[in-house]
Design a protein around this motif. Structure first.
Motif, PDB file in Angstrom:
ATOM      1  N   TYR A   1       0.807  -1.222   0.000  1.00 23.02           N
ATOM      2  CA  TYR A   1       0.000   0.000   0.000  1.00 23.02           C
ATOM      3  C   TYR A   1       0.841   1.273   0.000  1.00 23.02           C
ATOM      4  O   TYR A   1       0.389   2.312  -0.452  1.00 23.02           O
ATOM      5  N   ILE A   2       2.075   1.227   0.473  1.00 23.32           N
ATOM      6  CA  ILE A   2       2.900   2.439   0.495  1.00 23.32           C
ATOM      7  C   ILE A   2       3.372   2.811  -0.909  1.00 23.32           C
ATOM      8  O   ILE A   2       3.314   3.973  -1.304  1.00 23.32           O
ATOM      9  N   LEU A   3       3.867   1.843  -1.668  1.00 24.70           N
ATOM     10  CA  LEU A   3       4.396   2.153  -2.998  1.00 24.70           C
ATOM     11  C   LEU A   3       3.347   2.720  -3.955  1.00 24.70           C
ATOM     12  O   LEU A   3       3.603   3.751  -4.592  1.00 24.70           O
ATOM     13  N   PRO A   4       2.157   2.136  -4.093  1.00 28.66           N
ATOM     14  CA  PRO A   4       1.170   2.746  -4.997  1.00 28.66           C
ATOM     15  C   PRO A   4       0.721   4.139  -4.541  1.00 28.66           C
ATOM     16  O   PRO A   4       0.526   5.022  -5.368  1.00 28.66           O
ATOM     17  N   VAL A   5       0.590   4.339  -3.232  1.00 26.50           N
ATOM     18  CA  VAL A   5       0.161   5.646  -2.741  1.00 26.50           C
ATOM     19  C   VAL A   5       1.223   6.696  -3.026  1.00 26.50           C
ATOM     20  O   VAL A   5       0.921   7.806  -3.461  1.00 26.50           O
ATOM     21  N   SER A   6       2.493   6.359  -2.823  1.00 27.68           N
ATOM     22  CA  SER A   6       3.552   7.341  -3.053  1.00 27.68           C
ATOM     23  C   SER A   6       3.833   7.549  -4.537  1.00 27.68           C
ATOM     24  O   SER A   6       4.141   8.658  -4.956  1.00 27.68           O
ATOM     25  N   ARG A   7       3.724   6.516  -5.347  1.00 25.66           N
ATOM     26  CA  ARG A   7       4.021   6.649  -6.790  1.00 25.66           C
ATOM     27  C   ARG A   7       2.907   7.328  -7.567  1.00 25.66           C
ATOM     28  O   ARG A   7       3.161   8.130  -8.449  1.00 25.66           O
ATOM     29  N   PHE A   8       1.649   6.983  -7.247  1.00 25.68           N
ATOM     30  CA  PHE A   8       0.522   7.454  -8.048  1.00 25.68           C
ATOM     31  C   PHE A   8      -0.309   8.528  -7.354  1.00 25.68           C
ATOM     32  O   PHE A   8      -1.305   8.976  -7.898  1.00 25.68           O
ATOM     33  N   GLY A   9       0.075   8.940  -6.143  1.00 23.64           N
ATOM     34  CA  GLY A   9      -0.631  10.009  -5.447  1.00 23.64           C
ATOM     35  C   GLY A   9      -2.048   9.645  -5.059  1.00 23.64           C
ATOM     36  O   GLY A   9      -2.935  10.494  -5.102  1.00 23.64           O
ATOM     37  N   LEU A  10      -2.264   8.406  -4.685  1.00 22.44           N
ATOM     38  CA  LEU A  10      -3.607   7.963  -4.316  1.00 22.44           C
ATOM     39  C   LEU A  10      -4.039   8.557  -2.974  1.00 22.44           C
ATOM     40  O   LEU A  10      -3.221   9.046  -2.204  1.00 22.44           O
ATOM     41  N   PHE A  11      -5.328   8.505  -2.698  1.00 18.56           N
ATOM     42  CA  PHE A  11      -5.922   8.976  -1.448  1.00 18.56           C
ATOM     43  C   PHE A  11      -5.596  10.439  -1.184  1.00 18.56           C
ATOM     44  O   PHE A  11      -5.177  10.823  -0.097  1.00 18.56           O
ATOM     45  N   GLY A  12      -5.770  11.260  -2.204  1.00 25.31           N
ATOM     46  CA  GLY A  12      -5.544  12.700  -2.028  1.00 25.31           C
ATOM     47  C   GLY A  12      -4.099  13.038  -1.761  1.00 25.31           C
ATOM     48  O   GLY A  12      -3.817  13.909  -0.957  1.00 25.31           O
ATOM     49  N   ASN A  13      -3.186  12.332  -2.429  1.00 24.43           N
ATOM     50  CA  ASN A  13      -1.753  12.546  -2.260  1.00 24.43           C
ATOM     51  C   ASN A  13      -1.365  12.395  -0.788  1.00 24.43           C
ATOM     52  O   ASN A  13      -0.769  13.284  -0.186  1.00 24.43           O
ATOM     53  N   ALA A  14      -1.720  11.261  -0.202  1.00 20.60           N
ATOM     54  CA  ALA A  14      -1.482  10.995   1.216  1.00 20.60           C
ATOM     55  C   ALA A  14       0.006  11.013   1.566  1.00 20.60           C
ATOM     56  O   ALA A  14       0.378  11.325   2.691  1.00 20.60           O
ATOM     57  N   ILE A  15       0.865  10.639   0.618  1.00 19.34           N
ATOM     58  CA  ILE A  15       2.317  10.711   0.826  1.00 19.34           C
ATOM     59  C   ILE A  15       2.858  11.706  -0.202  1.00 19.34           C
ATOM     60  O   ILE A  15       3.103  11.362  -1.353  1.00 19.34           O
ATOM     61  N   PRO A  16       3.026  12.966   0.192  1.00 23.20           N
ATOM     62  CA  PRO A  16       3.485  13.973  -0.775  1.00 23.20           C
ATOM     63  C   PRO A  16       4.930  13.745  -1.211  1.00 23.20           C
ATOM     64  O   PRO A  16       5.689  13.012  -0.566  1.00 23.20           O
ATOM     65  N   HIS A  17       5.313  14.404  -2.298  1.00 20.89           N
ATOM     66  CA  HIS A  17       6.653  14.242  -2.866  1.00 20.89           C
ATOM     67  C   HIS A  17       7.733  14.700  -1.888  1.00 20.89           C
ATOM     68  O   HIS A  17       8.825  14.134  -1.853  1.00 20.89           O
ATOM     69  N   GLU A  18       7.437  15.706  -1.079  1.00 17.21           N
ATOM     70  CA  GLU A  18       8.427  16.200  -0.111  1.00 17.21           C
ATOM     71  C   GLU A  18       8.823  15.108   0.876  1.00 17.21           C
ATOM     72  O   GLU A  18       9.963  15.023   1.309  1.00 17.21           O
ATOM     73  N   VAL A  19       7.870  14.263   1.238  1.00 15.82           N
ATOM     74  CA  VAL A  19       8.167  13.164   2.155  1.00 15.82           C
ATOM     75  C   VAL A  19       8.999  12.104   1.434  1.00 15.82           C
ATOM     76  O   VAL A  19       9.894  11.487   2.024  1.00 15.82           O
ATOM     77  N   SER A  20       8.736  11.896   0.159  1.00 22.68           N
ATOM     78  CA  SER A  20       9.466  10.876  -0.609  1.00 22.68           C
ATOM     79  C   SER A  20      10.942  11.203  -0.768  1.00 22.68           C
ATOM     80  O   SER A  20      11.761  10.293  -0.899  1.00 22.68           O
TER      81      SER A  20
END
Length: 126
Positions: free
Chosen positions: A57-76
């Motif tokens: 669940y972490i990789l798709p959320v961070s790569r594709f910005g799912l769930f309202g960009n729950a993991i923003p690029h700044e965190v990545s």
């Protein structure tokens, strides 16, 4: 009203967390009973299931910005070393709690992680 709706969501979330946390500890003890002689195998099984599920669940959320960009690029782009250290310590905690679940009664399984709070407060005192 909006605040009443938010309070209801918060209360429901809190109750669900209490129920799921309690069920987690109960099922941890129930799975440790038949695996009494094999706590290391139980620990390896838990870790080999836990790590891929987290990345699932972490990789798709961070790569594709799912769930309202729950993991923003700044965190990545943050340094990964502190997270690797926290992951190692979490793994060590899981290992020790698995061995504890095999040999300790269920009530101590709840109290043992709670002891980490005052101990960490004492150790972090500057």
């Amino acid at each position: 009203s909006v605040s009443n709706s938010e309070e209801t969501k918060l209360l429901i979330t809190f109750l669900l967390m209490v129920i799921v946390g309690t069920a987690n500890k109960v099922f941890q003890k129930l799975q440790a009973i038949p695996m009494y002689n094999y706590p290391n195998s139980l620990n390896l099984l838990q870790n080999f299931v836990y790590v891929p599920l987290c990345f699932a669940y972490i990789l798709p959320v961070s790569r594709f910005g799912l769930f309202g960009n729950a993991i923003p690029h700044e965190v990545s782009i943050m340094p990964k070393k502190p997270f690797a250290i926290m992951g190692f310590l979490d793994c060590l905690t899981c290992l020790l709690l698995t061995f504890a679940a095999v040999y300790l009664p269920g009530s101590l399984l709840i109290l043992l992680p709670q002891a980490a709070i005052p101990i960490s407060m004492i150790l972090s005192k500057k």
